[in-house]
Design an enzyme around this catalytic site. Structure first.
Site, PDB file in Angstrom:
ATOM      1  N   ARG A 164       9.630  -6.047  -5.647  1.00 48.99           N
ATOM      2  CA  ARG A 164       9.967  -6.931  -4.524  1.00 48.99           C
ATOM      3  C   ARG A 164       8.972  -8.072  -4.347  1.00 48.99           C
ATOM      4  NH1 ARG A 164      11.273  -3.278   0.631  1.00 48.99           N
ATOM      5  NH2 ARG A 164       9.286  -2.366   0.012  1.00 48.99           N
ATOM      6  N   ILE A 165       7.679  -7.773  -4.500  1.00 50.16           N
ATOM      7  CA  ILE A 165       6.674  -8.816  -4.300  1.00 50.16           C
ATOM      8  C   ILE A 165       6.786  -9.881  -5.384  1.00 50.16           C
ATOM      9  CG2 ILE A 165       4.192  -9.297  -4.277  1.00 50.16           C
ATOM     10  CD1 ILE A 165       3.825  -6.523  -2.985  1.00 50.16           C
ATOM     11  N   ASP A 185       8.620  -5.782 -17.480  1.00 45.88           N
ATOM     12  CA  ASP A 185       8.721  -4.624 -16.589  1.00 45.88           C
ATOM     13  C   ASP A 185       9.677  -3.625 -17.229  1.00 45.88           C
ATOM     14  OD1 ASP A 185       9.246  -2.717 -14.587  1.00 45.88           O
ATOM     15  OD2 ASP A 185       8.834  -4.169 -13.006  1.00 45.88           O
ATOM     16  N   ARG A 246      -3.552  -4.869  -8.302  1.00 42.13           N
ATOM     17  CA  ARG A 246      -4.611  -3.863  -8.331  1.00 42.13           C
ATOM     18  C   ARG A 246      -5.733  -4.339  -9.248  1.00 42.13           C
ATOM     19  NH1 ARG A 246      -2.851  -2.306  -4.286  1.00 42.13           N
ATOM     20  NH2 ARG A 246      -2.107  -0.227  -3.698  1.00 42.13           N
ATOM     21  N   ASP A 270      -7.268 -11.480  -5.652  1.00 44.27           N
ATOM     22  CA  ASP A 270      -7.382 -10.895  -4.316  1.00 44.27           C
ATOM     23  C   ASP A 270      -7.882  -9.457  -4.385  1.00 44.27           C
ATOM     24  OD1 ASP A 270      -6.960 -10.899  -1.430  1.00 44.27           O
ATOM     25  OD2 ASP A 270      -5.274  -9.543  -1.814  1.00 44.27           O
ATOM     26  N   GLU A 275     -14.203  -2.165  -5.079  1.00 39.05           N
ATOM     27  CA  GLU A 275     -14.131  -2.799  -3.768  1.00 39.05           C
ATOM     28  C   GLU A 275     -14.914  -1.969  -2.759  1.00 39.05           C
ATOM     29  OE1 GLU A 275      -9.987  -3.330  -2.845  1.00 39.05           O
ATOM     30  OE2 GLU A 275      -9.706  -4.842  -4.409  1.00 39.05           O
ATOM     31  N   HIS A 294      -9.014  -8.721  -0.834  1.00 40.03           N
ATOM     32  CA  HIS A 294      -7.880  -7.801  -0.729  1.00 40.03           C
ATOM     33  C   HIS A 294      -7.174  -7.975   0.620  1.00 40.03           C
ATOM     34  CE1 HIS A 294      -6.358  -3.736  -2.477  1.00 40.03           C
ATOM     35  NE2 HIS A 294      -5.371  -4.400  -1.883  1.00 40.03           N
ATOM     36  N   GLY A 296      -4.351 -10.037   0.845  1.00 40.18           N
ATOM     37  CA  GLY A 296      -3.024 -10.582   0.608  1.00 40.18           C
ATOM     38  C   GLY A 296      -1.934  -9.949   1.446  1.00 40.18           C
TER      39      GLY A 296
END
Length: 334
Positions: A164-165, A185, A246, A270, A275, A294, A296
């Protein structure tokens, strides 16, 4: 289905800190069944957290990893709800073995915020917005032709992952005149790709051909360091790498070297492998990288939706035992 909660007179939902500034939404949703919502404060003492996990019926967690050791301290038959989509920080095998349901919140609107952020990073990188801002603030002018800036219109876009993103990001980028769209994909059918007017290819072809490469794949063993020394060597010298997915998808050391040697145009990230981003990260010193923390997924609207979705998942676990977005689903006969 009637649930019992051990020795607790009411169900207890624990929210592992760091979480959010306020839990009014969670408390309002879970008040329907009289559940108690606790903020699990533990600082840096993980033993403190483990002790508290023994006392709760459902855990809501944002970024703190829940490994097998942590899950072993939870009640059999309890639940875990991840604030967000990815559950790579939860040991799903350990949870399943203990009969602990793990749920996520895949539909809180992240496709809007993350795709907006990915598009913003793409524009900022391609148009050199960040570096130009710094130069103008230092009193420089007429600097437009010192470094190349390419036209987005007519460029080839490569998408690794097409959920979706990625699709929302594609819609935004098409407004800027993207010419050809390559997608890798393995979980999307050729018919579906054709419906979106994109071309399915293997990942290496994307690295070879795309001027803009945007990562939208989950963290997995197969995807670990998908961007590495070999794939960076395949990339065009004018390629832009965008990662709002990721950090583990990118070999940080290899990317830093490629950027330092100007093998590619630049990167906008991002997310990071580690992290918070370490002070010693080689990316910090590079002029052709744009970094955000991170963020977004974030907007006031998305946080409210995320908190409500997580609370509703906890409510389902505590009442029906069958959360809508049950990640480690097993047979009812188990």
């Amino acid at each position: 289905m009637t649930k019992t909660f051990g020795t607790n007179p009411v169900p207890v939902v624990g929210i592992i800190e760091p979480g959010y500034a306020d839990y009014t939404i969670e408390r309002t949703v879970l008040a329907q069944i009289g559940a108690q919502v606790r903020s699990l404060q533990w600082g840096t003492n993980r033993a403190d957290l483990l002790n508290q996990l023994e006392q709760v019926d459902v855990v809501l967690v944002r970024d703190v990893p829940l490994n097998a050791e942590a899950i072993a301290r939870m009640k059999p038959g309890s639940g875990i709800v991840r604030y967000g989509v990815g559950v790579d920080t939860v040991d799903l095998d350990a949870a399943t073995a203990r009969g602990i349901r793990v749920a996520n919140v895949p539909d809180y609107g992240a496709d809007i915020e993350v795709s907006d952020h990915a598009a913003a990073l793409t524009l900022a990188l391609a148009r050199r917005i960040v570096s130009r801002h710094g130069q103008v603030m230092q009193g420089q002018w007429n600097i437009g032709q010192r470094e190349p800036i390419f036209r987005l219109a007519g460029s080839t876009l490569g998408l690794i992952g097409f959920g979706r993103i990625a699709r929302a990001y594609l819609a935004r980028m098409r407004a800027f005149g993207i010419r050809e769209v390559l997608v890798h994909d393995p979980f999307v059918s050729a018919i579906e790709l054709a419906q979106h007017k994109v071309v399915g290819v293997d990942a290496d072809e994307i690295f070879r051909r795309a001027r803009i490469i945007s990562l939208h794949a989950p963290a997995s063993a197969a995807n670990h360091h998908l961007v590495n020394e070999r794939t960076l060597d395949l990339m065009r010298p004018d390629a832009c790498l965008i990662n709002t997915s990721r950090g583990a998808l990118v070999d940080t050391a290899a990317l830093a070297q490629a950027l330092a040697e100007r093998k590619i145009f630049g990167a906008a990230l991002d997310v990071q492998e580690v992290e918070p981003m370490p002070d010693t990260s080689p990316l910090r010193e590079l002029p052709n990288v744009i970094l955000s923390d991170h963020v977004g997924w974030y907007s006031e609207a998305s946080v409210a939706s995320l908190q409500e979705g997580a609370a509703l998942a906890a409510l389902e676990i505590l009442t029906t035992g069958t959360p809508t977005n049950w990640v480690n689903r097993w047979s009812s006969k188990q």
